[in-house]
Write a protein that holds these residues in place. Structure first.
Motif, PDB file in Angstrom:
ATOM      1  N   THR A 199       0.822  -1.210   0.000  1.00 41.62           N
ATOM      2  CA  THR A 199       0.000   0.000   0.000  1.00 41.62           C
ATOM      3  C   THR A 199       0.856   1.260   0.000  1.00 41.62           C
ATOM      4  N   ARG A 200       2.006   1.222   0.681  1.00 35.36           N
ATOM      5  CA  ARG A 200       2.844   2.424   0.751  1.00 35.36           C
ATOM      6  C   ARG A 200       3.334   2.843  -0.638  1.00 35.36           C
ATOM      7  N   HIS A 201       3.822   1.877  -1.417  1.00 33.57           N
ATOM      8  CA  HIS A 201       4.318   2.214  -2.749  1.00 33.57           C
ATOM      9  C   HIS A 201       3.187   2.704  -3.656  1.00 33.57           C
ATOM     10  N   ARG A 202       2.045   2.048  -3.583  1.00 43.06           N
ATOM     11  CA  ARG A 202       0.920   2.471  -4.424  1.00 43.06           C
ATOM     12  C   ARG A 202       0.415   3.859  -4.023  1.00 43.06           C
ATOM     13  N   ALA A 203       0.433   4.130  -2.726  1.00 45.79           N
ATOM     14  CA  ALA A 203       0.007   5.454  -2.269  1.00 45.79           C
ATOM     15  C   ALA A 203       1.006   6.527  -2.697  1.00 45.79           C
ATOM     16  N   ALA A 204       2.294   6.223  -2.569  1.00 50.29           N
ATOM     17  CA  ALA A 204       3.314   7.198  -2.964  1.00 50.29           C
ATOM     18  C   ALA A 204       3.240   7.494  -4.462  1.00 50.29           C
ATOM     19  N   LEU A 205       3.088   6.444  -5.267  1.00 52.63           N
ATOM     20  CA  LEU A 205       2.996   6.645  -6.709  1.00 52.63           C
ATOM     21  C   LEU A 205       1.694   7.347  -7.083  1.00 52.63           C
ATOM     22  N   GLY A 206       0.618   7.046  -6.352  1.00 52.32           N
ATOM     23  CA  GLY A 206      -0.652   7.717  -6.625  1.00 52.32           C
ATOM     24  C   GLY A 206      -0.569   9.217  -6.435  1.00 52.32           C
ATOM     25  N   LEU A 207       0.183   9.665  -5.417  1.00 52.73           N
ATOM     26  CA  LEU A 207       0.360  11.101  -5.210  1.00 52.73           C
ATOM     27  C   LEU A 207       1.319  11.687  -6.238  1.00 52.73           C
ATOM     28  N   ALA A 208       2.375  10.936  -6.570  1.00 49.49           N
ATOM     29  CA  ALA A 208       3.348  11.428  -7.553  1.00 49.49           C
ATOM     30  C   ALA A 208       2.729  11.583  -8.934  1.00 49.49           C
ATOM     31  N   GLU A 209       1.658  10.853  -9.216  1.00 49.70           N
ATOM     32  CA  GLU A 209       0.980  10.975 -10.504  1.00 49.70           C
ATOM     33  C   GLU A 209       0.204  12.283 -10.626  1.00 49.70           C
ATOM     34  N   ASP A 212       4.114  17.323  -8.408  1.00 49.76           N
ATOM     35  CA  ASP A 212       5.564  17.181  -8.579  1.00 49.76           C
ATOM     36  C   ASP A 212       6.286  16.860  -7.275  1.00 49.76           C
ATOM     37  N   ALA A 213       5.537  16.459  -6.257  1.00 55.77           N
ATOM     38  CA  ALA A 213       6.158  16.112  -4.975  1.00 55.77           C
ATOM     39  C   ALA A 213       7.000  14.841  -5.110  1.00 55.77           C
ATOM     40  N   TRP A 214       8.011  14.742  -4.252  1.00 54.01           N
ATOM     41  CA  TRP A 214       8.816  13.524  -4.136  1.00 54.01           C
ATOM     42  C   TRP A 214       8.397  12.829  -2.842  1.00 54.01           C
ATOM     43  N   ILE A 215       8.114  11.541  -2.930  1.00 49.18           N
ATOM     44  CA  ILE A 215       7.613  10.793  -1.780  1.00 49.18           C
ATOM     45  C   ILE A 215       8.600   9.681  -1.448  1.00 49.18           C
ATOM     46  N   LEU A 216       9.132   9.732  -0.250  1.00 48.93           N
ATOM     47  CA  LEU A 216      10.071   8.713   0.214  1.00 48.93           C
ATOM     48  C   LEU A 216       9.296   7.558   0.830  1.00 48.93           C
ATOM     49  N   GLY A 223      12.765  -3.885   3.641  1.00 48.38           N
ATOM     50  CA  GLY A 223      13.820  -3.033   4.164  1.00 48.38           C
ATOM     51  C   GLY A 223      14.491  -2.189   3.097  1.00 48.38           C
ATOM     52  N   GLU A 224      13.729  -1.705   2.111  1.00 49.82           N
ATOM     53  CA  GLU A 224      14.270  -0.902   1.021  1.00 49.82           C
ATOM     54  C   GLU A 224      13.796   0.546   1.150  1.00 49.82           C
ATOM     55  N   VAL A 225      14.611   1.440   0.597  1.00 46.28           N
ATOM     56  CA  VAL A 225      14.273   2.867   0.563  1.00 46.28           C
ATOM     57  C   VAL A 225      14.090   3.263  -0.901  1.00 46.28           C
ATOM     58  N   SER A 226      12.959   3.890  -1.210  1.00 50.90           N
ATOM     59  CA  SER A 226      12.652   4.268  -2.590  1.00 50.90           C
ATOM     60  C   SER A 226      12.076   5.674  -2.625  1.00 50.90           C
ATOM     61  N   PHE A 227      12.182   6.284  -3.810  1.00 50.92           N
ATOM     62  CA  PHE A 227      11.591   7.592  -4.064  1.00 50.92           C
ATOM     63  C   PHE A 227      10.557   7.442  -5.174  1.00 50.92           C
ATOM     64  N   GLN A 232       7.053   7.474 -11.534  1.00 50.82           N
ATOM     65  CA  GLN A 232       8.013   6.385 -11.460  1.00 50.82           C
ATOM     66  C   GLN A 232       8.495   6.223 -10.021  1.00 50.82           C
ATOM     67  N   VAL A 233       9.110   5.072  -9.767  1.00 50.35           N
ATOM     68  CA  VAL A 233       9.656   4.773  -8.444  1.00 50.35           C
ATOM     69  C   VAL A 233      11.121   4.397  -8.621  1.00 50.35           C
ATOM     70  N   LYS A 234      11.990   5.066  -7.878  1.00 48.44           N
ATOM     71  CA  LYS A 234      13.431   4.834  -7.968  1.00 48.44           C
ATOM     72  C   LYS A 234      13.943   4.307  -6.640  1.00 48.44           C
ATOM     73  N   LYS A 235      14.649   3.192  -6.699  1.00 48.82           N
ATOM     74  CA  LYS A 235      15.228   2.613  -5.492  1.00 48.82           C
ATOM     75  C   LYS A 235      16.513   3.355  -5.134  1.00 48.82           C
ATOM     76  N   VAL A 236      16.662   3.688  -3.864  1.00 46.95           N
ATOM     77  CA  VAL A 236      17.845   4.405  -3.376  1.00 46.95           C
ATOM     78  C   VAL A 236      18.793   3.388  -2.748  1.00 46.95           C
ATOM     79  N   LYS A 237      20.060   3.425  -3.160  1.00 44.90           N
ATOM     80  CA  LYS A 237      21.011   2.396  -2.732  1.00 44.90           C
ATOM     81  C   LYS A 237      21.540   2.622  -1.319  1.00 44.90           C
ATOM     82  N   ASP A 238      21.927   3.866  -1.003  1.00 40.61           N
ATOM     83  CA  ASP A 238      22.556   4.101   0.295  1.00 40.61           C
ATOM     84  C   ASP A 238      22.281   5.529   0.761  1.00 40.61           C
ATOM     85  N   GLU A 239      22.856   5.868   1.915  1.00 34.43           N
ATOM     86  CA  GLU A 239      22.635   7.191   2.496  1.00 34.43           C
ATOM     87  C   GLU A 239      23.194   8.298   1.611  1.00 34.43           C
TER      88      GLU A 239
END
Length: 407
Positions: A199-209, A212-216, A223-227, A232-239
Protein backbone atom coordinates in the motif's frame (compact mmCIF):
# COMPACT_ATOMS: atom_id res chain seq x y z
CA UNK A 1 -12.46 11.12 -52.15
CA UNK A 2 -9.28 12.42 -53.74
CA UNK A 3 -6.73 12.29 -50.93
CA UNK A 4 -4.06 13.97 -53.02
CA UNK A 5 -6.39 16.91 -53.63
CA UNK A 6 -7.13 17.20 -49.90
CA UNK A 7 -3.44 17.00 -49.00
CA UNK A 8 -2.59 19.68 -51.54
CA UNK A 9 -5.00 22.06 -49.80
CA UNK A 10 -3.69 21.59 -46.26
CA UNK A 11 -3.00 24.98 -44.71
CA UNK A 12 -1.54 26.31 -41.49
CA UNK A 13 -4.85 25.99 -39.53
CA UNK A 14 -5.04 22.31 -40.53
CA UNK A 15 -1.47 21.64 -39.40
CA UNK A 16 -2.12 23.44 -36.11
CA UNK A 17 -5.33 21.44 -35.66
CA UNK A 18 -3.50 18.13 -36.13
CA UNK A 19 -0.65 19.11 -33.80
CA UNK A 20 -2.94 20.27 -30.98
CA UNK A 21 -5.04 17.10 -31.07
CA UNK A 22 -1.87 14.99 -31.24
CA UNK A 23 -0.43 16.69 -28.14
CA UNK A 24 -3.69 16.29 -26.19
CA UNK A 25 -4.02 12.64 -27.27
CA UNK A 26 -0.42 11.92 -26.28
CA UNK A 27 -0.92 13.44 -22.82
CA UNK A 28 -4.11 11.44 -22.33
CA UNK A 29 -2.23 8.30 -23.31
CA UNK A 30 0.57 9.00 -20.81
CA UNK A 31 -1.79 9.93 -17.97
CA UNK A 32 -4.05 6.92 -18.43
CA UNK A 33 -1.31 4.40 -19.21
CA UNK A 34 -1.46 1.41 -16.90
CA UNK A 35 -4.74 2.44 -15.26
CA UNK A 36 -8.14 0.81 -15.52
CA UNK A 37 -9.34 3.79 -17.52
CA UNK A 38 -6.71 3.03 -20.19
CA UNK A 39 -8.60 -0.06 -21.33
CA UNK A 40 -11.75 2.01 -21.59
CA UNK A 41 -9.80 4.59 -23.59
CA UNK A 42 -8.69 1.90 -26.05
CA UNK A 43 -12.30 0.77 -26.34
CA UNK A 44 -13.41 4.32 -27.10
CA UNK A 45 -10.80 4.60 -29.85
CA UNK A 46 -11.95 1.30 -31.37
CA UNK A 47 -15.62 2.31 -31.27
CA UNK A 48 -14.73 5.67 -32.77
CA UNK A 49 -13.07 3.86 -35.66
CA UNK A 50 -16.19 1.78 -36.24
CA UNK A 51 -18.32 4.94 -36.16
CA UNK A 52 -16.07 6.69 -38.70
CA UNK A 53 -16.19 3.71 -41.06
CA UNK A 54 -19.95 3.41 -40.71
CA UNK A 55 -20.40 7.08 -41.52
CA UNK A 56 -18.00 6.93 -44.47
CA UNK A 57 -19.72 3.86 -45.95
CA UNK A 58 -23.20 5.32 -45.48
CA UNK A 59 -24.42 2.77 -42.90
CA UNK A 60 -27.42 4.76 -41.74
CA UNK A 61 -28.70 2.48 -38.97
CA UNK A 62 -25.26 1.87 -37.45
CA UNK A 63 -24.48 5.59 -37.50
CA UNK A 64 -27.81 6.44 -35.89
CA UNK A 65 -27.34 3.85 -33.11
CA UNK A 66 -23.83 5.13 -32.35
CA UNK A 67 -25.03 8.72 -32.16
CA UNK A 68 -27.67 7.74 -29.59
CA UNK A 69 -25.32 5.55 -27.55
CA UNK A 70 -22.53 8.15 -27.42
CA UNK A 71 -24.61 10.43 -25.20
CA UNK A 72 -25.26 7.69 -22.64
CA UNK A 73 -21.73 6.32 -22.99
CA UNK A 74 -20.07 9.65 -22.14
CA UNK A 75 -22.14 10.04 -18.96
CA UNK A 76 -21.34 6.46 -17.96
CA UNK A 77 -17.61 7.03 -18.43
CA UNK A 78 -17.70 10.17 -16.28
CA UNK A 79 -19.39 8.23 -13.47
CA UNK A 80 -17.09 5.20 -13.65
CA UNK A 81 -13.80 7.07 -14.05
CA UNK A 82 -14.46 10.28 -12.16
CA UNK A 83 -11.32 9.78 -10.08
CA UNK A 84 -9.04 9.48 -13.13
CA UNK A 85 -10.75 12.41 -14.83
CA UNK A 86 -10.33 14.56 -11.72
CA UNK A 87 -6.65 13.67 -11.54
CA UNK A 88 -6.20 14.53 -15.21
CA UNK A 89 -7.87 17.92 -14.79
CA UNK A 90 -5.78 18.66 -11.71
CA UNK A 91 -2.59 17.94 -13.63
CA UNK A 92 -3.78 20.13 -16.49
CA UNK A 93 -4.62 23.00 -14.15
CA UNK A 94 -2.39 25.97 -15.16
CA UNK A 95 -2.73 27.53 -11.69
CA UNK A 96 -1.01 24.64 -9.94
CA UNK A 97 2.37 26.20 -10.67
CA UNK A 98 1.56 28.90 -8.12
CA UNK A 99 2.92 27.05 -5.14
CA UNK A 100 5.34 27.32 -2.28
CA UNK A 101 9.00 28.08 -2.66
CA UNK A 102 11.39 26.34 -0.37
CA UNK A 103 14.49 27.69 1.18
CA UNK A 104 17.74 25.86 1.03
CA UNK A 105 18.13 23.08 3.57
CA UNK A 106 21.13 23.07 5.85
CA UNK A 107 23.66 20.40 5.00
CA UNK A 108 23.55 19.11 8.57
CA UNK A 109 19.85 18.31 8.21
CA UNK A 110 20.10 16.09 5.13
CA UNK A 111 22.72 13.58 6.39
CA UNK A 112 20.79 13.13 9.63
CA UNK A 113 17.57 12.44 7.76
CA UNK A 114 19.32 10.04 5.35
CA UNK A 115 20.86 8.14 8.24
CA UNK A 116 17.48 7.83 9.94
CA UNK A 117 15.84 6.53 6.75
CA UNK A 118 18.27 3.64 6.27
CA UNK A 119 18.35 2.90 9.98
CA UNK A 120 14.54 2.57 9.90
CA UNK A 121 14.83 0.31 6.85
CA UNK A 122 17.23 -2.00 8.69
CA UNK A 123 14.83 -2.18 11.63
CA UNK A 124 11.94 -2.92 9.23
CA UNK A 125 10.07 0.23 10.20
CA UNK A 126 7.76 1.33 7.40
CA UNK A 127 7.35 5.01 6.64
CA UNK A 128 6.13 7.43 3.97
CA UNK A 129 7.51 10.98 3.82
CA UNK A 130 6.12 13.60 1.41
CA UNK A 131 8.44 16.38 0.27
CA UNK A 132 6.31 19.17 -1.16
CA UNK A 133 7.83 21.11 -4.06
CA UNK A 134 5.95 23.54 -6.32
CA UNK A 135 2.51 21.93 -6.47
CA UNK A 136 0.41 22.24 -3.29
CA UNK A 137 -0.22 18.82 -1.77
CA UNK A 138 -2.84 19.60 0.88
CA UNK A 139 -5.73 19.30 -1.56
CA UNK A 140 -4.61 15.84 -2.70
CA UNK A 141 -4.25 14.12 0.68
CA UNK A 142 -6.91 13.33 3.26
CA UNK A 143 -7.04 13.55 7.03
CA UNK A 144 -3.71 14.63 8.46
CA UNK A 145 -2.98 16.10 11.87
CA UNK A 146 -1.37 19.57 11.83
CA UNK A 147 2.07 19.80 13.39
CA UNK A 148 5.06 22.09 13.13
CA UNK A 149 8.46 20.75 14.06
CA UNK A 150 11.87 20.04 12.60
CA UNK A 151 12.33 16.69 10.83
CA UNK A 152 14.91 15.43 13.29
CA UNK A 153 15.60 11.68 13.68
CA UNK A 154 14.24 11.63 17.26
CA UNK A 155 10.92 13.12 16.18
CA UNK A 156 10.71 10.83 13.15
CA UNK A 157 11.31 7.77 15.34
CA UNK A 158 8.54 8.82 17.70
CA UNK A 159 6.11 9.29 14.81
CA UNK A 160 6.83 6.03 12.95
CA UNK A 161 7.31 3.86 16.01
CA UNK A 162 5.04 0.84 15.54
CA UNK A 163 3.15 1.47 18.75
CA UNK A 164 2.62 5.15 17.95
CA UNK A 165 -0.95 6.17 16.97
CA UNK A 166 0.55 8.39 14.24
CA UNK A 167 2.63 5.76 12.43
CA UNK A 168 -0.22 4.62 10.15
CA UNK A 169 0.08 7.33 7.51
CA UNK A 170 2.51 9.70 5.86
CA UNK A 171 4.13 12.90 7.07
CA UNK A 172 4.25 16.07 4.99
CA UNK A 173 7.39 18.21 4.95
CA UNK A 174 7.20 21.73 3.52
CA UNK A 175 9.45 24.73 4.10
CA UNK A 176 11.87 22.55 6.09
CA UNK A 177 9.17 21.68 8.64
CA UNK A 178 6.91 18.74 9.34
CA UNK A 179 3.50 20.36 8.92
CA UNK A 180 1.22 17.29 8.93
CA UNK A 181 1.33 13.71 10.16
CA UNK A 182 -0.89 10.66 9.68
CA UNK A 183 -1.86 11.71 6.15
CA UNK A 184 -3.63 9.39 3.70
CA UNK A 185 -2.61 9.45 0.05
CA UNK A 186 -4.57 8.52 -3.08
CA UNK A 187 -3.73 5.04 -4.33
CA UNK A 188 -2.45 4.55 -7.85
CA UNK A 189 -4.83 2.67 -10.15
CA UNK A 190 -2.12 1.45 -12.51
CA UNK A 191 -2.23 -2.27 -13.25
CA UNK A 192 1.37 -2.68 -14.40
CA UNK A 193 2.91 -2.29 -10.94
CA UNK A 194 4.99 -5.09 -9.38
CA UNK A 195 2.95 -7.49 -7.26
CA UNK A 196 5.34 -7.20 -4.34
CA UNK A 197 4.51 -3.54 -3.90
CA UNK A 198 2.30 -2.83 -0.94
CA UNK A 199 0.00 0.00 0.00
CA UNK A 200 2.84 2.42 0.75
CA UNK A 201 4.32 2.21 -2.75
CA UNK A 202 0.92 2.47 -4.42
CA UNK A 203 0.01 5.45 -2.27
CA UNK A 204 3.31 7.20 -2.96
CA UNK A 205 3.00 6.65 -6.71
CA UNK A 206 -0.65 7.72 -6.62
CA UNK A 207 0.36 11.10 -5.21
CA UNK A 208 3.35 11.43 -7.55
CA UNK A 209 0.98 10.97 -10.50
CA UNK A 210 -0.91 14.12 -9.51
CA UNK A 211 1.82 16.57 -8.51
CA UNK A 212 5.56 17.18 -8.58
CA UNK A 213 6.16 16.11 -4.98
CA UNK A 214 8.82 13.52 -4.14
CA UNK A 215 7.61 10.79 -1.78
CA UNK A 216 10.07 8.71 0.21
CA UNK A 217 8.96 5.14 0.92
CA UNK A 218 10.59 2.85 3.48
CA UNK A 219 9.47 -0.74 2.96
CA UNK A 220 8.64 -2.62 6.12
CA UNK A 221 8.73 -6.04 4.40
CA UNK A 222 11.92 -5.74 2.30
CA UNK A 223 13.82 -3.03 4.16
CA UNK A 224 14.27 -0.90 1.02
CA UNK A 225 14.27 2.87 0.56
CA UNK A 226 12.65 4.27 -2.59
CA UNK A 227 11.59 7.59 -4.06
CA UNK A 228 8.33 8.03 -5.99
CA UNK A 229 8.27 10.97 -8.41
CA UNK A 230 7.07 11.82 -11.90
CA UNK A 231 5.07 8.59 -12.41
CA UNK A 232 8.01 6.39 -11.46
CA UNK A 233 9.66 4.77 -8.44
CA UNK A 234 13.43 4.83 -7.97
CA UNK A 235 15.23 2.61 -5.49
CA UNK A 236 17.84 4.40 -3.38
CA UNK A 237 21.01 2.40 -2.73
CA UNK A 238 22.56 4.10 0.30
CA UNK A 239 22.64 7.19 2.50
CA UNK A 240 24.97 9.06 0.16
CA UNK A 241 22.62 8.68 -2.80
CA UNK A 242 19.65 9.74 -0.70
CA UNK A 243 21.49 12.86 0.47
CA UNK A 244 22.50 13.63 -3.11
CA UNK A 245 18.90 13.34 -4.35
CA UNK A 246 17.60 15.52 -1.55
CA UNK A 247 20.17 18.24 -2.24
CA UNK A 248 20.09 18.22 -6.05
CA UNK A 249 16.54 17.18 -6.91
CA UNK A 250 14.11 17.61 -4.05
CA UNK A 251 15.39 20.87 -2.57
CA UNK A 252 17.35 22.23 -5.52
CA UNK A 253 16.99 26.00 -5.72
CA UNK A 254 17.21 26.08 -9.50
CA UNK A 255 16.91 23.43 -12.16
CA UNK A 256 19.70 23.13 -14.73
CA UNK A 257 19.07 25.49 -17.60
CA UNK A 258 18.56 24.09 -21.09
CA UNK A 259 18.67 26.01 -24.30
CA UNK A 260 15.77 25.91 -26.72
CA UNK A 261 17.48 23.42 -29.01
CA UNK A 262 17.98 20.94 -26.16
CA UNK A 263 14.37 21.33 -25.01
CA UNK A 264 12.95 20.74 -28.49
CA UNK A 265 15.31 17.83 -29.19
CA UNK A 266 14.50 16.23 -25.85
CA UNK A 267 10.77 16.51 -26.46
CA UNK A 268 10.95 14.86 -29.88
CA UNK A 269 13.35 12.06 -28.89
CA UNK A 270 11.63 11.09 -25.65
CA UNK A 271 9.07 8.33 -26.30
CA UNK A 272 9.29 9.11 -29.99
CA UNK A 273 7.64 5.83 -31.02
CA UNK A 274 4.52 6.58 -29.00
CA UNK A 275 4.42 10.15 -30.28
CA UNK A 276 4.79 9.00 -33.89
CA UNK A 277 2.00 6.44 -33.47
CA UNK A 278 -0.33 9.00 -31.89
CA UNK A 279 0.42 11.55 -34.61
CA UNK A 280 -0.22 8.96 -37.33
CA UNK A 281 -3.54 7.94 -35.79
CA UNK A 282 -4.67 11.56 -35.42
CA UNK A 283 -3.64 12.30 -39.01
CA UNK A 284 -5.67 9.34 -40.31
CA UNK A 285 -8.71 10.48 -38.32
CA UNK A 286 -8.23 14.00 -39.65
CA UNK A 287 -8.22 12.69 -43.21
CA UNK A 288 -11.40 10.73 -42.49
CA UNK A 289 -13.20 13.80 -41.18
CA UNK A 290 -11.54 16.37 -43.42
CA UNK A 291 -13.67 15.48 -46.42
CA UNK A 292 -16.84 16.12 -44.41
CA UNK A 293 -15.98 19.60 -43.15
CA UNK A 294 -16.92 22.85 -44.85
CA UNK A 295 -14.10 24.50 -46.70
CA UNK A 296 -13.62 27.64 -48.77
CA UNK A 297 -11.38 28.13 -51.77
CA UNK A 298 -10.76 31.07 -54.09
CA UNK A 299 -10.08 30.49 -57.77
CA UNK A 300 -9.21 33.04 -60.47
CA UNK A 301 -10.94 32.29 -63.76
CA UNK A 302 -10.81 33.85 -67.23
CA UNK A 303 -14.18 35.30 -68.24
CA UNK A 304 -15.33 34.23 -71.68
CA UNK A 305 -18.09 35.59 -73.94
CA UNK A 306 -20.75 33.57 -75.71
CA UNK A 307 -23.60 34.28 -78.13
CA UNK A 308 -22.05 37.51 -79.38
CA UNK A 309 -24.42 38.91 -82.07
CA UNK A 310 -23.24 38.58 -85.63
CA UNK A 311 -21.42 41.61 -86.88
CA UNK A 312 -20.43 42.77 -83.39
CA UNK A 313 -17.26 42.24 -81.35
CA UNK A 314 -16.20 42.91 -77.75
CA UNK A 315 -13.63 45.67 -77.81
CA UNK A 316 -13.23 46.01 -74.04
CA UNK A 317 -12.30 44.11 -71.99
CA UNK A 318 -10.92 41.62 -74.46
CA UNK A 319 -9.39 39.51 -71.66
CA UNK A 320 -11.08 39.64 -68.25
CA UNK A 321 -10.47 37.63 -65.04
CA UNK A 322 -12.84 37.12 -62.13
CA UNK A 323 -12.15 35.79 -58.64
CA UNK A 324 -14.64 33.22 -57.35
CA UNK A 325 -14.83 32.09 -53.70
CA UNK A 326 -16.51 28.70 -53.34
CA UNK A 327 -17.73 26.86 -50.25
CA UNK A 328 -18.62 23.22 -49.76
CA UNK A 329 -17.34 19.93 -48.42
CA UNK A 330 -13.58 19.72 -48.52
CA UNK A 331 -13.73 16.59 -50.67
CA UNK A 332 -15.60 18.59 -53.33
CA UNK A 333 -13.80 21.91 -52.97
CA UNK A 334 -10.37 20.26 -53.13
CA UNK A 335 -11.13 19.08 -56.67
CA UNK A 336 -11.94 22.55 -57.99
CA UNK A 337 -9.52 24.06 -60.49
CA UNK A 338 -9.46 26.21 -63.61
CA UNK A 339 -9.74 23.08 -65.70
CA UNK A 340 -13.16 21.98 -64.38
CA UNK A 341 -14.74 25.43 -63.90
CA UNK A 342 -15.98 27.70 -66.69
CA UNK A 343 -17.07 31.32 -66.43
CA UNK A 344 -18.84 32.93 -69.38
CA UNK A 345 -21.04 35.95 -70.06
CA UNK A 346 -24.08 35.63 -72.35
CA UNK A 347 -24.15 38.57 -74.76
CA UNK A 348 -27.02 37.33 -76.91
CA UNK A 349 -29.11 40.44 -76.27
CA UNK A 350 -26.24 42.92 -76.25
CA UNK A 351 -26.15 45.95 -78.53
CA UNK A 352 -23.47 48.31 -79.71
CA UNK A 353 -22.06 50.58 -77.08
CA UNK A 354 -21.24 50.38 -73.39
CA UNK A 355 -23.23 48.11 -71.06
CA UNK A 356 -22.92 46.72 -67.52
CA UNK A 357 -23.46 43.05 -66.68
CA UNK A 358 -23.85 41.42 -63.25
CA UNK A 359 -21.93 38.18 -62.78
CA UNK A 360 -23.80 35.53 -60.79
CA UNK A 361 -23.70 31.78 -60.26
CA UNK A 362 -25.59 31.34 -63.55
CA UNK A 363 -22.47 32.54 -65.34
CA UNK A 364 -20.45 29.68 -63.85
CA UNK A 365 -20.28 26.02 -64.76
CA UNK A 366 -19.33 23.89 -61.71
CA UNK A 367 -18.42 20.19 -61.43
CA UNK A 368 -21.46 19.48 -59.20
CA UNK A 369 -24.37 21.24 -57.53
CA UNK A 370 -23.08 20.71 -53.96
CA UNK A 371 -20.79 23.73 -54.23
CA UNK A 372 -22.00 27.17 -53.17
CA UNK A 373 -20.69 30.47 -54.49
CA UNK A 374 -19.82 32.80 -51.63
CA UNK A 375 -18.37 35.77 -53.47
CA UNK A 376 -17.54 36.89 -57.00
CA UNK A 377 -15.18 39.76 -57.67
CA UNK A 378 -15.83 41.92 -59.57
CA UNK A 379 -19.58 41.50 -59.23
CA UNK A 380 -20.24 43.74 -62.25
CA UNK A 381 -18.27 44.22 -65.40
CA UNK A 382 -18.38 46.91 -68.07
CA UNK A 383 -18.44 45.60 -71.63
CA UNK A 384 -17.95 47.71 -74.74
CA UNK A 385 -19.31 46.26 -77.98
CA UNK A 386 -18.52 47.65 -81.40
CA UNK A 387 -19.29 46.82 -84.95
CA UNK A 388 -17.00 44.21 -86.36
CA UNK A 389 -14.53 45.71 -88.86
CA UNK A 390 -14.89 44.70 -92.51
CA UNK A 391 -12.25 42.51 -94.08
CA UNK A 392 -9.31 44.49 -95.48
CA UNK A 393 -9.57 44.06 -99.32
CA UNK A 394 -6.88 46.02 -101.13
CA UNK A 395 -7.55 47.33 -104.71
CA UNK A 396 -5.28 46.03 -107.40
CA UNK A 397 -3.16 48.59 -109.27
CA UNK A 398 -3.81 49.07 -113.04
CA UNK A 399 -1.84 46.70 -115.18
CA UNK A 400 -0.80 44.56 -112.20
CA UNK A 401 -2.32 41.42 -113.68
CA UNK A 402 -1.36 42.14 -117.29
CA UNK A 403 1.26 39.84 -118.73
CA UNK A 404 4.59 41.33 -119.57
CA UNK A 405 5.08 42.38 -123.25
CA UNK A 406 7.17 40.07 -125.35
CA UNK A 407 10.17 41.53 -127.04
Amino acid sequence: MNLLAILSNIGFPDILDILLISIVSYQLFIWFWGTKAFKALIGIVALSGVFVLAKAWGLFLTTWVFQILWQVFVILLIILFQKEIRQMLERFNPLKSIGLKHGKLLNTWIPGFSGWAFDAAKKRIGAVVIFEKTDPVSGLITRGIPMECDPQPEILNSIFYKESPLHDGAILIANNKIIKVSCYLPLSTREDLPQEWGTRHRAALGLAEQCDAWILVISEERGEVSFAFDNQVKKVKDEQELSFLLETQVFAEKEPEKNMRQVVLSWFTRRYKIKAAVFGLVFILWLAFAGQQNFEKRIDLPLGYRNVPEGLVVSSPILADISVTCRGLRKDISLLSKENMISSLDLGSAKRGKSFHTITKTNLTLPNDRIDIVHISPARIEVVIEKAPKPDIREKEPGQDKPAAKG
